[in-house]
Motif scaffolding. Structure first.
Motif: not given
Length: 123
Positions: A1-12, A16-25
């Motif tokens: 099982v893997q959870l892969q998060a994405s969307g982070g970074g530097l924001v003022q 706003s930001l949007s994070l996503a986490c895709a699960a697999s397995g």
């Protein structure tokens, strides 16, 4: 099982930001999915959670009016959208999946965790 998060970074601040986490397995369509965060020097804290069919959502008070959690079971993915970001939102954000027996805000309820994605909010 893997959870892969994405969307982070530097924001003022104020952005706003949007994070996503895709699960697999495996399929998690009967599990709660959630987000936690850990700021430098602080303990991991609950941010948001969503029930398996999205009929219940939970947000910590500090993001209550600034965040939306959603999920797409067909994609095995959970999302976190945040606006009006503040420097105190700076943290590593972790997604998690679990069968909740009592408290969807408690980290111990979650069996699977992603590796985290760093969000930095500059003032």
């Amino acid at each position: 099982v893997q959870l892969q998060a994405s969307g982070g970074g530097l924001v003022q601040a104020g952005g706003s930001l949007s994070l996503a986490c895709a699960a697999s397995g495996r399929t998690f369509d009967t599990y709660f999915m959630g987000w936690f965060r850990q700021a430098p020097g602080k303990e991991r804290e609950f941010v948001a959670a969503i029930s398996w069919n999205a009929d219940s959502t939970y947000l910590t008070d500090s993001v209550k009016y600034r965040a939306i959690i959603s999920r797409d079971n067909a994609k095995n993915t959970v999302y976190l959208q945040m606006h009006s970001l503040k420097p105190e939102d700076t943290a590593v954000y972790y997604c998690a999946v679990g069968r909740i027996r009592g408290n969807p805000r408690a980290a111990y309820e979650y069996s699977y965790w992603g590796q985290g994605t760093l969000v930095t909010v500059s003032s």
